[in-house]
Design a protein around this motif. Structure first.
Motif, short mmCIF file in Angstrom:
data_model
loop_
_atom_site.label_atom_id
_atom_site.label_comp_id
_atom_site.label_asym_id
_atom_site.label_seq_id
_atom_site.Cartn_x
_atom_site.Cartn_y
_atom_site.Cartn_z
N LEU A 1 0.99 -0.98 -0.08
CA LEU A 1 0.19 0.31 0.18
C LEU A 1 0.83 1.70 -0.60
CD1 LEU A 1 -3.06 -1.07 1.92
CD2 LEU A 1 -2.74 -0.81 0.24
N VAL A 2 1.22 1.41 0.58
CA VAL A 2 2.69 2.70 0.72
C VAL A 2 3.27 2.59 -0.50
CG1 VAL A 2 5.02 3.06 1.53
CG2 VAL A 2 3.24 2.15 3.53
N ASN A 3 4.21 1.67 -1.17
CA ASN A 3 5.02 1.89 -1.88
C ASN A 3 3.84 2.54 -3.20
OD1 ASN A 3 7.41 0.99 -1.10
ND2 ASN A 3 7.06 -0.96 -1.45
N GLY A 4 2.77 1.50 -3.50
CA GLY A 4 2.11 2.02 -4.50
C GLY A 4 1.36 3.14 -4.57
N THR A 5 0.49 4.00 -3.49
CA THR A 5 0.98 4.92 -2.76
C THR A 5 1.62 6.03 -3.41
OG1 THR A 5 -1.10 4.16 -1.02
CG2 THR A 5 -0.63 6.53 -1.72
N TRP A 6 2.58 5.77 -2.89
CA TRP A 6 4.16 6.70 -2.94
C TRP A 6 4.87 6.89 -4.95
CZ3 TRP A 6 5.84 10.54 -0.41
CH2 TRP A 6 7.17 10.88 -0.21
N GLU A 7 4.56 5.34 -5.44
CA GLU A 7 4.88 5.25 -6.91
C GLU A 7 3.53 6.10 -7.82
OE1 GLU A 7 5.31 1.02 -7.36
OE2 GLU A 7 6.76 1.82 -6.04
N CYS A 8 2.57 6.13 -7.11
CA CYS A 8 1.84 7.04 -8.01
C CYS A 8 1.14 8.77 -7.50
CB CYS A 8 -0.13 6.10 -8.67
SG CYS A 8 0.07 4.06 -8.36
N LYS A 9 2.06 8.91 -6.30
CA LYS A 9 1.65 10.74 -5.97
C LYS A 9 1.49 11.18 -6.73
CE LYS A 9 6.02 11.98 -4.06
NZ LYS A 9 6.72 12.70 -3.54
N ASP A 10 2.20 11.96 -8.37
CA ASP A 10 2.35 12.61 -8.95
C ASP A 10 0.58 12.72 -9.45
OD1 ASP A 10 4.10 13.55 -7.89
OD2 ASP A 10 5.78 12.63 -9.30
N SER A 11 0.83 11.13 -10.11
CA SER A 11 -1.15 11.13 -10.75
C SER A 11 -1.72 10.97 -10.04
CB SER A 11 -0.90 10.24 -11.64
OG SER A 11 -0.84 8.97 -10.64
N ILE A 12 -1.63 10.71 -8.78
CA ILE A 12 -2.57 11.49 -7.63
C ILE A 12 -3.23 12.62 -7.51
CG2 ILE A 12 -3.75 10.28 -5.47
CD1 ILE A 12 -2.31 7.78 -5.57
N ASP A 13 -1.81 13.22 -7.19
CA ASP A 13 -2.37 14.55 -6.51
C ASP A 13 -2.55 15.38 -7.85
OD1 ASP A 13 -0.69 13.75 -4.69
OD2 ASP A 13 1.10 15.15 -5.12
N GLU A 14 -2.18 15.45 -9.07
CA GLU A 14 -2.64 15.67 -9.92
C GLU A 14 -4.86 15.72 -9.74
OE1 GLU A 14 -1.87 15.07 -14.84
OE2 GLU A 14 0.26 15.17 -13.89
N LEU A 15 -4.35 14.67 -9.85
CA LEU A 15 -6.82 13.66 -9.63
C LEU A 15 -7.14 14.97 -8.69
CD1 LEU A 15 -8.38 12.15 -11.12
CD2 LEU A 15 -8.11 10.59 -9.24
N LEU A 16 -6.53 15.15 -7.78
CA LEU A 16 -6.85 15.54 -6.60
C LEU A 16 -7.05 17.07 -6.39
CD1 LEU A 16 -5.06 13.89 -3.45
CD2 LEU A 16 -8.11 13.89 -3.89
N ALA A 17 -6.44 17.35 -7.51
CA ALA A 17 -6.22 18.33 -7.50
C ALA A 17 -8.16 18.59 -8.44
CB ALA A 17 -5.09 19.42 -8.60
N HIS A 18 -7.88 17.81 -9.08
CA HIS A 18 -9.75 17.62 -9.90
C HIS A 18 -10.56 18.69 -8.85
CE1 HIS A 18 -12.62 18.12 -12.81
NE2 HIS A 18 -12.50 17.12 -12.39
N TYR A 19 -10.25 17.69 -7.99
CA TYR A 19 -11.25 18.01 -6.77
C TYR A 19 -11.60 18.65 -5.55
CZ TYR A 19 -13.43 13.98 -10.01
OH TYR A 19 -13.81 13.07 -10.68
#
Length: 152
Positions: free
Chosen positions: A58-76
């Motif tokens: 979970l930690v590594n998956g979240t951390w590896e995707c954090k840039d795309s997750i942050d981009e997505l979060l910015a929209h919401y």
């Protein structure tokens, strides 16, 4: 170990990684050993190797995707920037988005509910409502969100 406790350790690990610039193994190992030593809530840790492996996934998956997750979060994040969120709320949202979009073993409603509970536990009085609002909007468009993340 219950998944709620695992998620608590994941959020704390992500927080440690961002604050202290440690790697995932170091952050997770430290938090698991603290949990085993303190064991204030009488939780049974069980097979520590399996727990550590799951937490690291979970930690590594979240951390590896954090840039795309942050981009997505910015929209919401209406009227907010990801960088302006509290560090705790940011880690909770990142984990929830990772679970929503990348983990088939976690139902969407469970990921959202767990994130709300974590934000109430670790965040401010308003954190639960805030996290609920952001993830509530996102879950309504979950299929489009998943498709967008696959493209990036």
């Amino acid at each position: 170990m219950k998944r709620r406790v695992v998620r608590e350790i994941v959020v704390q690990s992500l927080y440690q990684m961002e604050m202290n610039e440690v790697d995932s193994v170091e952050a997770v190992s430290m938090l698991l050993s603290e949990a085993a030593e303190e064991n204030e809530t009488e939780r049974v840790i069980g097979d520590e190797g399996q727990v550590k492996e799951y937490v690291l996934q979970l930690v590594n998956g979240t951390w590896e995707c954090k840039d795309s997750i942050d981009e997505l979060l910015a929209h919401y994040l209406k009227g907010w920037q990801v960088s302006r969120l509290s560090r705790v709320d940011r880690q909770i949202l990142r984990l929830a988005v990772y679970e929503l979009t990348s983990r088939e073993d976690v139902p969407g409603k469970v990921a959202v509910n767990e994130a709300i509970e974590l934000s109430k536990h670790f965040g401010t009085e308003e954190s639960g409502k805030f996290v609920n609002g952001v993830l509530g909007r996102m879950i309504q468009e979950l299929d489009q969100v998943k498709a967008k993340l696959r493209q990036s």
